[in-house]
Structure formats: C-alpha cells, structure tokens
Design an enzyme around this catalytic site. Sequence first.
Site, mmCIF file in Angstrom:
data_model
loop_
_atom_site.group_PDB
_atom_site.id
_atom_site.type_symbol
_atom_site.label_atom_id
_atom_site.label_comp_id
_atom_site.label_asym_id
_atom_site.label_seq_id
_atom_site.Cartn_x
_atom_site.Cartn_y
_atom_site.Cartn_z
ATOM 1 N N LYS A 42 -73.693 -29.710 52.785
ATOM 2 C CA LYS A 42 -74.945 -30.149 53.430
ATOM 3 C C LYS A 42 -74.932 -29.776 54.905
ATOM 4 O O LYS A 42 -74.036 -30.161 55.648
ATOM 5 C CB LYS A 42 -75.098 -31.673 53.264
ATOM 6 C CG LYS A 42 -76.290 -32.274 54.043
ATOM 7 C CD LYS A 42 -76.444 -33.771 53.765
ATOM 8 C CE LYS A 42 -77.515 -34.394 54.670
ATOM 9 N NZ LYS A 42 -77.661 -35.855 54.455
ATOM 10 N N ASP A 66 -80.299 -35.424 61.722
ATOM 11 C CA ASP A 66 -81.106 -36.177 60.763
ATOM 12 C C ASP A 66 -81.752 -37.381 61.449
ATOM 13 O O ASP A 66 -81.114 -38.410 61.647
ATOM 14 C CB ASP A 66 -80.227 -36.641 59.594
ATOM 15 C CG ASP A 66 -81.019 -37.391 58.522
ATOM 16 O OD1 ASP A 66 -82.274 -37.345 58.571
ATOM 17 O OD2 ASP A 66 -80.387 -38.006 57.640
ATOM 18 N N LYS A 110 -85.371 -43.074 61.056
ATOM 19 C CA LYS A 110 -84.235 -43.995 61.150
ATOM 20 C C LYS A 110 -84.412 -44.900 62.362
ATOM 21 O O LYS A 110 -85.100 -44.546 63.310
ATOM 22 C CB LYS A 110 -82.939 -43.192 61.352
ATOM 23 C CG LYS A 110 -82.433 -42.478 60.126
ATOM 24 C CD LYS A 110 -81.101 -41.790 60.444
ATOM 25 C CE LYS A 110 -80.616 -40.987 59.262
ATOM 26 N NZ LYS A 110 -80.306 -41.798 58.076
ATOM 27 N N ASP A 158 -74.386 -34.748 60.478
ATOM 28 C CA ASP A 158 -74.973 -34.622 59.140
ATOM 29 C C ASP A 158 -74.793 -33.217 58.548
ATOM 30 O O ASP A 158 -75.293 -32.916 57.464
ATOM 31 C CB ASP A 158 -76.451 -35.027 59.162
ATOM 32 C CG ASP A 158 -76.888 -35.692 57.867
ATOM 33 O OD1 ASP A 158 -76.010 -36.107 57.083
ATOM 34 O OD2 ASP A 158 -78.114 -35.783 57.626
ATOM 35 N N ASP A 172 -86.049 -39.591 54.499
ATOM 36 C CA ASP A 172 -84.666 -39.729 54.975
ATOM 37 C C ASP A 172 -83.656 -39.424 53.862
ATOM 38 O O ASP A 172 -82.460 -39.309 54.116
ATOM 39 C CB ASP A 172 -84.456 -41.147 55.529
ATOM 40 C CG ASP A 172 -83.237 -41.243 56.432
ATOM 41 O OD1 ASP A 172 -82.682 -40.176 56.797
ATOM 42 O OD2 ASP A 172 -82.837 -42.378 56.768
ATOM 43 N N GLU A 202 -83.082 -36.643 52.536
ATOM 44 C CA GLU A 202 -83.340 -35.203 52.629
ATOM 45 C C GLU A 202 -82.178 -34.350 52.122
ATOM 46 O O GLU A 202 -82.383 -33.227 51.669
ATOM 47 C CB GLU A 202 -83.686 -34.826 54.074
ATOM 48 C CG GLU A 202 -82.487 -34.574 55.010
ATOM 49 C CD GLU A 202 -81.596 -35.793 55.237
ATOM 50 O OE1 GLU A 202 -82.072 -36.927 55.025
ATOM 51 O OE2 GLU A 202 -80.418 -35.613 55.621
ATOM 52 N N ARG A 245 -80.121 -34.515 49.509
ATOM 53 C CA ARG A 245 -80.149 -34.158 48.085
ATOM 54 C C ARG A 245 -81.208 -33.094 47.798
ATOM 55 O O ARG A 245 -81.037 -32.275 46.902
ATOM 56 C CB ARG A 245 -80.387 -35.433 47.253
ATOM 57 C CG ARG A 245 -81.702 -36.106 47.519
ATOM 58 C CD ARG A 245 -81.748 -37.555 47.048
ATOM 59 N NE ARG A 245 -81.056 -38.460 47.977
ATOM 60 C CZ ARG A 245 -80.965 -39.762 47.810
ATOM 61 N NH1 ARG A 245 -81.481 -40.338 46.729
ATOM 62 N NH2 ARG A 245 -80.351 -40.515 48.695
HETATM 63 N N1 BES Z 1 -77.456 -38.486 56.471
HETATM 64 C C1 BES Z 1 -77.845 -39.702 55.857
HETATM 65 C C2 BES Z 1 -76.651 -40.484 55.298
HETATM 66 C C3 BES Z 1 -75.685 -41.059 56.296
HETATM 67 C C4 BES Z 1 -75.799 -42.361 56.714
HETATM 68 C C5 BES Z 1 -74.636 -40.305 56.761
HETATM 69 C C6 BES Z 1 -74.883 -42.901 57.590
HETATM 70 C C7 BES Z 1 -73.708 -40.825 57.648
HETATM 71 C C8 BES Z 1 -73.838 -42.130 58.060
HETATM 72 C C9 BES Z 1 -78.784 -39.425 54.705
HETATM 73 O O1 BES Z 1 -79.617 -38.332 54.861
HETATM 74 C C10 BES Z 1 -79.679 -40.625 54.567
HETATM 75 O O2 BES Z 1 -80.396 -40.878 55.469
HETATM 76 N N2 BES Z 1 -79.588 -41.317 53.435
HETATM 77 C C11 BES Z 1 -80.370 -42.474 53.209
HETATM 78 C C12 BES Z 1 -80.979 -42.372 51.829
HETATM 79 C C13 BES Z 1 -81.957 -43.456 51.523
HETATM 80 C C14 BES Z 1 -83.219 -43.259 52.341
HETATM 81 C C15 BES Z 1 -82.276 -43.413 50.053
HETATM 82 C C16 BES Z 1 -79.471 -43.698 53.303
HETATM 83 O O3 BES Z 1 -78.357 -43.646 52.801
HETATM 84 O O4 BES Z 1 -79.874 -44.666 53.924
HETATM 85 ZN ZN ZN Z 2 -78.923 -36.836 56.123
HETATM 86 MN MN MN Z 3 -81.392 -38.835 55.892
#
Ligand code: BES
Ligand code: ZN
Ligand code: MN
Length: 491
Positions: free
Chosen positions: A253, A258, A265, A276, A335, A337, A339
Amino acid sequence: MLCIIVAEAESEAGSLAGEWKKSVGQLAKTGLFNGNLNQIYVLPVESEEQTEFPVVILAGSGSGRLGTEELRLLAVQIAHAAHKLKADKLIIQVADRLNLLSAEGTEETAQALTEGLVLGAYRRTHYKRGQLLYTGLETVVLHMERTAAAAETADWNQGIMRGLTFGEATNLARNLTNLPGNQLTPSALAAAAIEIAERHGFPAEVLDEREIEQKGMGGLLAVGKGSIHPPRMIVIRYQGTGQWENVTGIVGKGITFDTGGISLKRAPGMENMISDMGGAAAVLGVMEALGTLRPRINVVMVIPSAENMPAANAFKPGDIVTSLSGRTIEILNTDAEGRIVLGDALTYALDWGAERIIDVATLTAAVLSTLGDIATGAVTNNELFMETFMAASRRSGERVWQLPVYPEFHEMLRSEVADIRNTAGRYGGATTAGLFIGEFAEGLPWIHLDIAGTAFLSKERGVNPKGATGVMVRTLLQYLLQLDSGEVAEH
Ligand code: BES
Ligand code: ZN
Ligand code: MN
C-alpha cells in the site's frame, strides 16, 4: 575507535579476549559488571594500556546460549551504546567459543548480530538547522575470535553479508516511511522505485494518471482524484530464473498521506499518516535486497500509490467505482481507501503473472485494537501458504498473528447496489478489510499483512526506533529465500 567484547556471564576466564580478562574479573568482583544478558558497561581506556581503543564497551550475553532474536537485541544494545559515545568505528570481538554464546549455527549467529547492529544504528533524518556533527557509525568490524575452520569462516561471512543486506533493506524502508508527505508524493515514490530498479537492472514500469484511467484502474483513480499530486501504479520485476514462471507477487500500500478524504480523519495523530505507505516501503526494501542476494526466484512488486485528500473533485461516500477486475465497489467511507487501491494492484500483479500474492498494508485501526503495535495481523485464503510464511516470521523475529476467517465475514462485505462495498461496519474490521483485498486474488494463494500497528512506533522498542520500523522487509526476504533454497514446498 571502539572495541567491544561480547562477554559471557560468570566466565571471567576462558571466553573473553585475553587482554580484558583482568579488568572484567575486577568488575565482576565489585559487582559493577557481571555479564548479565544485555548489561552494558563502558570502560574508558588509558592511553598507555595495551590497545589503541579509547573505549571498551562490555556487553553481557548472560549464561545461557542465545537464540537469533536475543542475539539481534544484544547487538542493538551495543549499537545504541556506541551511538551514545558518538563512535564512528566499532570492532566487535565475539567471545572465542561461539557455541557458548549462541544456540544457532555460525551463519545464523553472524546474520543476527549484523542485523542487530545495522538496525540499532539507524537514526531518522532530521531537518533541524545547523551542522550535523555526528553522522553515526561508519565502520563495524565483526570479529570471530577463534581458530575457525574454512567452512565456518565462509558461513560466518555469508551470515554477515545477509545480515547487512536485511538490515540495510529495512533501513531503506524506514527512511522512505519517515519522509513527510510534502516530500514523498506518489511521483516521488515512483522515482525512488525507479532508482532502485535501475541500480539493479530490474525492469520497471510506472503508470501515470492517464494510463491508470485508460487501463481501467477505477479504484486507484478514485482514491487519487482529490489530490493535486496524481496517483501512480508502480511495478518492478525481479527475474532470477530462465523463465518468467512460478512468480510471487508482493504488493505494498502506497498512500503517501491519508487524510481520510471526504470522510476526514480527526486531527490528533493525523501526522502519523505519513506512514501510510509503509507497505510500499517494505516491498521496495525487499526489491533492493533481491538486487544484492539474487536468489533463483521470480518476483513482481506492485505499488498502488495515491494521496487521499478531501477536495471539490474528491471521490465521495455513495460513489460506485469500477475496479480493474471489473468488480464494482460501493464507497461507504473514503477513509477505507487502502483496500480500494490494493484491489487494483492485486489484479495488476495477476496480469503480470503472479501465482501467489502477499500484500502488505497499513490497513486498519482495528488491527491496532487487537494486536497493538506488537504484532502484524495476517489474513489468508491458504493455510499451507500461511504456515510457510509464519515459519519465516519466526526466523526473522517479526511477530505475525493470523486472524480467523469465518464465512460470515465475507457476507458482511455484500453491497445491495455493487459487487462489493468498501466497509463492513464496526466489528471485525481488520478481517473484513483483509477479505476485501483477498477477493481480488481470484482464488490464488494469498496472504494479507496488516502493519497498521507495527509500521510506525510512538516510542523505540526492541530492534525498532521511534517512527518507521521497516517491518516485514526481513520476514518477506526470509520467506523468498526459503522459496529458493527449496527448504519448503511451494504453493
Ligand atoms: N491508513 C488507515 C489505517 C491506519 C490507522 C493506519 C491507524 C495506521 C494507524 C486506513 O486507511 C484507514 O483509515 N482505515 C479505517 C477504515 C475504516 C474507515 C473502515 C480505519 O481503520 O479506521
Ligand atoms: Zn490509509
Ligand atoms: Mn484511510
């Protein structure tokens, strides 16, 4: 210059390099240094004494024989001590009876010690004004104090070479991951990839936003749309056999920052989202090391890279996008994104001939809730593949924990209007996110590694500094080298 002796506990005599026996004996008597595991004692040396070194660092190795992770951690302690002393040269004398120090083979021992030194010597680049006076360790000499047989010397040197390569590849990944988002855009990440590929003579390809659209990579295109730094799809190939066959795909990835996009966020901690692209950095580190190690395997590396921004033209919740695989995706949360871009990357890796795929991604906060920053979460569709990979992780010392996959998790990804939706509700988030990506493996063996907890630490721990860890570089390399040596069956 510094000299280091890796000492053994309760062995004032015998195992230590002759000259230091006396002083160590003295220290043991006073109780100042008794050689306990990871105990460090710094000894200034008077100039008229028997050596040219101004300082000796004594490092205790305890009384038992050490495994690879213990050796690595011991070496990290030594590197830290040398760093505190602002040393630029380090000579390590390993006690003369290696088999008393280590429970592992000669090669494994040398690799673990070297890895620890290289990982422990890492420092994040800083951007403070003024002269940088100390730039870190420049030379390390790892000395085996024994009359070794020629075969063993070859193993020892091979271990040092592997340790250096594994350690430096990890540090390369750390450097990329620590770069701020304004310096590392998708095109800058592509440039870094091209630099690695060209240095090793690997074929590489970078698709720009136009080509991404033309090819139908609707997922990557949608996620990258809101940014003035357009997305890139990056491919590097390593061919280690005569034919392009039995290809392993490694996919990372590469979200260079992000923000969450329209599903923005919250502010606290958002700065950590420079990491990220930790998965992308990891697979680039692997390619760098393959250029040195040249195993007889074939690897295609794919990085989907974008910056996830809120903007007037950004993708939105409710949008439906068509992926490269033809699957339509209902966007519920911008968010989620990672996947989406990884789906297109998996399809592209298959187009390039991948027969099994490992993806590495800072994918979910949910994996942090489960495993903290202690272990990487894994999801798979192939237990045998997973077992082989777990064996590699036991050797690298990087913890991986497999998450269970139940049929109900698949159902949670169903959409009423599209083939799949990009979030599946609050619960089981790490698993459902992984399974979303797994859909795009089209039934081929696949492992997903969620490094959201392990890629970037809030404080230093073990072999890792604060900030980027370069996690999974060493495990992936270990796995790929195992494929070459035929130590394990391929699937
Ligand atoms: N890049 C984030 C995941 C992340 C969170 C990485 C904390 C490192 C530290 C990812 O893109 C994300 O935002 N995931 C969301 C998904 C949700 C909206 C279903 C998450 O995990 O909150
Ligand atoms: Zn992310
Ligand atoms: Mn995200």
